[in-house]
Design an enzyme around this catalytic site. Structure first.
Site, PDB file in Angstrom:
ATOM      1  CB  CYS A 161      65.765   8.870  58.104  1.00  0.00           C
ATOM      2  SG  CYS A 161      67.034   8.221  56.991  1.00  0.00           S
ATOM      3  CB  SER A 178      43.747  32.336  57.882  1.00  0.00           C
ATOM      4  OG  SER A 178      44.538  31.393  57.145  1.00  0.00           O
ATOM      5  CG  HIS A 195      49.776  20.903  58.322  1.00  0.00           C
ATOM      6  ND1 HIS A 195      49.258  22.178  58.360  1.00  0.00           N
ATOM      7  CD2 HIS A 195      49.004  20.231  57.425  1.00  0.00           C
ATOM      8  CE1 HIS A 195      48.244  22.272  57.524  1.00  0.00           C
ATOM      9  NE2 HIS A 195      48.063  21.118  56.950  1.00  0.00           N
ATOM     10  CG  ASN A 228      40.182  33.084  63.517  1.00  0.00           C
ATOM     11  OD1 ASN A 228      41.053  32.335  63.938  1.00  0.00           O
ATOM     12  ND2 ASN A 228      40.342  33.877  62.477  1.00  0.00           N
TER      13      ASN A 228
HETATM   14  C1  BV8 Z   1      47.968  18.778  49.725  1.00  0.00           C
HETATM   15  C2  BV8 Z   1      54.120  23.261  57.242  1.00  0.00           C
HETATM   16  C3  BV8 Z   1      47.473  16.996  48.218  1.00  0.00           C
HETATM   17  C4  BV8 Z   1      54.697  23.258  58.530  1.00  0.00           C
HETATM   18  C5  BV8 Z   1      52.058  23.912  56.255  1.00  0.00           C
HETATM   19  C6  BV8 Z   1      49.451  22.881  44.332  1.00  0.00           C
HETATM   20  C7  BV8 Z   1      50.033  21.645  44.574  1.00  0.00           C
HETATM   21  C8  BV8 Z   1      49.685  20.880  45.676  1.00  0.00           C
HETATM   22  C9  BV8 Z   1      48.780  21.350  46.564  1.00  0.00           C
HETATM   23  C10 BV8 Z   1      48.242  22.598  46.339  1.00  0.00           C
HETATM   24  C11 BV8 Z   1      48.542  23.366  45.226  1.00  0.00           C
HETATM   25  N1  BV8 Z   1      47.821  24.535  45.280  1.00  0.00           N
HETATM   26  C12 BV8 Z   1      47.072  24.525  46.384  1.00  0.00           C
HETATM   27  C13 BV8 Z   1      47.315  23.361  47.033  1.00  0.00           C
HETATM   28  C14 BV8 Z   1      46.797  22.932  48.254  1.00  0.00           C
HETATM   29  C15 BV8 Z   1      47.755  23.440  49.324  1.00  0.00           C
HETATM   30  C16 BV8 Z   1      47.160  24.737  49.800  1.00  0.00           C
HETATM   31  O1  BV8 Z   1      46.165  24.694  50.492  1.00  0.00           O
HETATM   32  N2  BV8 Z   1      47.724  25.881  49.395  1.00  0.00           N
HETATM   33  C17 BV8 Z   1      47.137  27.137  49.805  1.00  0.00           C
HETATM   34  C18 BV8 Z   1      48.223  28.152  50.126  1.00  0.00           C
HETATM   35  C19 BV8 Z   1      46.213  27.613  48.682  1.00  0.00           C
HETATM   36  N3  BV8 Z   1      47.796  22.430  50.342  1.00  0.00           N
HETATM   37  C20 BV8 Z   1      48.801  21.535  50.356  1.00  0.00           C
HETATM   38  O2  BV8 Z   1      49.752  21.548  49.638  1.00  0.00           O
HETATM   39  C21 BV8 Z   1      48.618  20.429  51.378  1.00  0.00           C
HETATM   40  N4  BV8 Z   1      48.765  19.170  50.734  1.00  0.00           N
HETATM   41  O3  BV8 Z   1      47.099  19.487  49.242  1.00  0.00           O
HETATM   42  O4  BV8 Z   1      48.248  17.496  49.276  1.00  0.00           O
HETATM   43  C22 BV8 Z   1      46.114  16.619  48.718  1.00  0.00           C
HETATM   44  C23 BV8 Z   1      45.014  16.976  47.951  1.00  0.00           C
HETATM   45  C24 BV8 Z   1      43.749  16.634  48.404  1.00  0.00           C
HETATM   46  C25 BV8 Z   1      43.587  15.957  49.611  1.00  0.00           C
HETATM   47  C26 BV8 Z   1      44.698  15.638  50.346  1.00  0.00           C
HETATM   48  C27 BV8 Z   1      45.957  15.974  49.915  1.00  0.00           C
HETATM   49  C28 BV8 Z   1      49.672  20.544  52.480  1.00  0.00           C
HETATM   50  C29 BV8 Z   1      49.413  21.787  53.300  1.00  0.00           C
HETATM   51  C30 BV8 Z   1      50.369  21.798  54.488  1.00  0.00           C
HETATM   52  C31 BV8 Z   1      51.466  22.765  54.214  1.00  0.00           C
HETATM   53  N5  BV8 Z   1      52.262  22.969  55.397  1.00  0.00           N
HETATM   54  N6  BV8 Z   1      52.894  24.059  57.237  1.00  0.00           N
HETATM   55  C32 BV8 Z   1      55.085  24.631  58.932  1.00  0.00           C
HETATM   56  O5  BV8 Z   1      56.048  25.183  58.349  1.00  0.00           O
HETATM   57  O6  BV8 Z   1      54.438  25.107  59.860  1.00  0.00           O
HETATM   58  S1  BV8 Z   1      50.689  24.902  56.128  1.00  0.00           S
HETATM   59  C33 BV8 Z   1      50.792  26.313  57.085  1.00  0.00           C
HETATM   60  O7  BV8 Z   1      49.530  26.967  56.952  1.00  0.00           O
HETATM   61  C34 BV8 Z   1      50.908  26.010  58.536  1.00  0.00           C
HETATM   62  O8  BV8 Z   1      51.032  24.660  58.831  1.00  0.00           O
HETATM   63  C35 BV8 Z   1      49.583  26.478  59.100  1.00  0.00           C
HETATM   64  O9  BV8 Z   1      49.144  25.624  60.052  1.00  0.00           O
HETATM   65  C36 BV8 Z   1      48.730  26.398  57.916  1.00  0.00           C
HETATM   66  C37 BV8 Z   1      47.422  27.108  58.005  1.00  0.00           C
HETATM   67  O10 BV8 Z   1      47.645  28.405  58.473  1.00  0.00           O
HETATM   68  P1  BV8 Z   1      46.875  28.853  59.810  1.00  0.00           P
HETATM   69  O11 BV8 Z   1      47.191  27.880  60.879  1.00  0.00           O
HETATM   70  O12 BV8 Z   1      45.445  29.062  59.477  1.00  0.00           O
HETATM   71  O13 BV8 Z   1      47.622  30.188  60.138  1.00  0.00           O
HETATM   72  P2  BV8 Z   1      47.352  31.623  59.496  1.00  0.00           P
HETATM   73  O14 BV8 Z   1      48.477  32.508  59.878  1.00  0.00           O
HETATM   74  O15 BV8 Z   1      47.005  31.461  58.051  1.00  0.00           O
HETATM   75  O16 BV8 Z   1      46.026  32.129  60.225  1.00  0.00           O
HETATM   76  C38 BV8 Z   1      46.080  32.396  61.611  1.00  0.00           C
HETATM   77  C39 BV8 Z   1      44.664  32.797  62.025  1.00  0.00           C
HETATM   78  O17 BV8 Z   1      44.674  33.020  63.444  1.00  0.00           O
HETATM   79  C40 BV8 Z   1      44.177  34.064  61.385  1.00  0.00           C
HETATM   80  O18 BV8 Z   1      42.847  33.898  60.946  1.00  0.00           O
HETATM   81  C41 BV8 Z   1      44.235  35.106  62.522  1.00  0.00           C
HETATM   82  O19 BV8 Z   1      43.188  36.067  62.426  1.00  0.00           O
HETATM   83  C42 BV8 Z   1      44.027  34.231  63.716  1.00  0.00           C
HETATM   84  N7  BV8 Z   1      44.621  34.755  64.958  1.00  0.00           N
HETATM   85  C43 BV8 Z   1      45.739  35.513  65.101  1.00  0.00           C
HETATM   86  N8  BV8 Z   1      45.951  35.779  66.419  1.00  0.00           N
HETATM   87  C44 BV8 Z   1      44.951  35.154  67.100  1.00  0.00           C
HETATM   88  C45 BV8 Z   1      44.110  34.512  66.182  1.00  0.00           C
HETATM   89  N9  BV8 Z   1      43.014  33.825  66.548  1.00  0.00           N
HETATM   90  C46 BV8 Z   1      42.747  33.773  67.872  1.00  0.00           C
HETATM   91  N10 BV8 Z   1      43.505  34.365  68.815  1.00  0.00           N
HETATM   92  C47 BV8 Z   1      44.600  35.056  68.475  1.00  0.00           C
HETATM   93  N11 BV8 Z   1      45.345  35.650  69.442  1.00  0.00           N
END
Ligand code: BV8
Length: 237
Positions: A118, A179, A110, A203
């Site tokens: 750029c 997640s 990501h 996790n």
């Molecule tokens: C894509 C940017 C095409 C940087 C991020 C409509 C149009 C296009 C795409 C889509 C669409 N609808 C859905 C999609 C797909 C979309 C998507 O998945 N949407 C979701 C919301 C449904 N994906 C995309 O758009 C991706 N591109 O699809 O392109 C394509 C198609 C097919 C094949 C290839 C390409 C692009 C996704 C990237 C977006 N950018 N970030 C930034 O600002 O950081 S994503 C964002 O979520 C972050 O990068 C993060 O990394 C990512 C995932 O989140 P997690 O890392 O899992 O974090 P989260 O908070 O959710 O969970 C934390 C976990 O840790 C929890 O489970 C918690 O319990 C646990 N935890 C907490 N504390 C601890 C712990 N575990 C251990 N120890 C602890 N102490």
């Protein structure tokens, strides 16, 4: 080059104990700002200053003195140094904590908060200062095109070909601190399982995709990851 025998996918949870916010926890980033306002190309086109400020604040936070790799990051660096079959860490995180812990075979799918890109010449450069709309590109000199080198929703993640090859050839797939909400990363476990790999989720609590994993262990990453890596290096199945 042979595929690494171990592939690790990390998410924001691995950096939580280093002091960085996750996204979907109750106190997470998406509880404060909307994805549509700060993490899509449309948001950047609509209000680039707002998007720059969102990432400038996170960049300043990451560069703050108190943010350091934690024992989970360091355990993965040790796994890479000591595992004969090779390790690839695929991270969804845009922080630099895996590098600072010593991981080398690392893929930021990501993007990276400490890099800029750029829009005019596509040059990617190191970035530790605030980005602004008026900033000129260090490579081509054009202004108005600088953005964080980060993959927004709707944009293609980086390194997907290398990721596909690694998942097809790995023997062990470990997901840590994610997640399982965001695709295509959330689908990697299924690809690894089809390839016959051992799949493990480490996790704080069950992820959206927990049922896709053969083994699950829950607890804070800084505690459960070093323990699991110790077992793995001792040959524990
Ligand atoms: C894509 C940017 C095409 C940087 C991020 C409509 C149009 C296009 C795409 C889509 C669409 N609808 C859905 C999609 C797909 C979309 C998507 O998945 N949407 C979701 C919301 C449904 N994906 C995309 O758009 C991706 N591109 O699809 O392109 C394509 C198609 C097919 C094949 C290839 C390409 C692009 C996704 C990237 C977006 N950018 N970030 C930034 O600002 O950081 S994503 C964002 O979520 C972050 O990068 C993060 O990394 C990512 C995932 O989140 P997690 O890392 O899992 O974090 P989260 O908070 O959710 O969970 C934390 C976990 O840790 C929890 O489970 C918690 O319990 C646990 N935890 C907490 N504390 C601890 C712990 N575990 C251990 N120890 C602890 N102490």
């Amino acid at each position: 080059m042979r595929a690494p025998s171990i592939v690790v996918l990390t998410g924001a949870g691995i950096s939580k104990e280093s002091g960085l916010d996750t996204f979907r926890d109750p106190d997470g980033i998406w509880a404060r700002v909307r994805i549509e306002d700060v993490a899509t190309p449309e948001a950047f086109a609509r209000d680039p200053a707002r998007v720059h400020e969102f990432y400038n604040a996170r960049r300043r936070g990451l560069l703050g003195a108190q943010v350091e790799p934690n024992p989970a990051h360091r355990a993965l660096a040790r796994l890479e140094a000591e595992s004969p079959g090779g390790v690839l860490v695929i991270t969804q995180n845009i922080d630099n904590l895996h590098e600072r812990a010593g991981s080398r075979n690392l893929l930021h799918m990501h993007g990276e908060l400490l890099k800029s890109r750029c829009a005019h010449c596509k040059a990617i450069a190191a970035c530790t200062d605030d980005l602004t709309v008026a900033l000129a590109c260090p490579a081509c000199g054009a202004a108005g095109g600088m953005r964080p080198h980060v993959v927004w929703f709707g944009e293609m993640p980086l390194g997907l070909d290398a990721i596909e090859a690694a998942l097809a050839g790995c023997e062990t797939f470990i997901a840590i601190g994610t997640s399982g909400n965001v695709y295509p990363a959330a689908g990697f476990v299924a690809d690894a399982a089809v390839a016959g790999a051992r799949t493990i989720e480490l996790n704080l609590e069950p992820s959206m995709g927990h049922s896709l994993f053969a083994e699950c262990r829950y607890g804070p990453a800084a505690t459960i990851v070093p323990a699991f890596i110790d077992e793995l290096l001792k040959g524990g199945r």
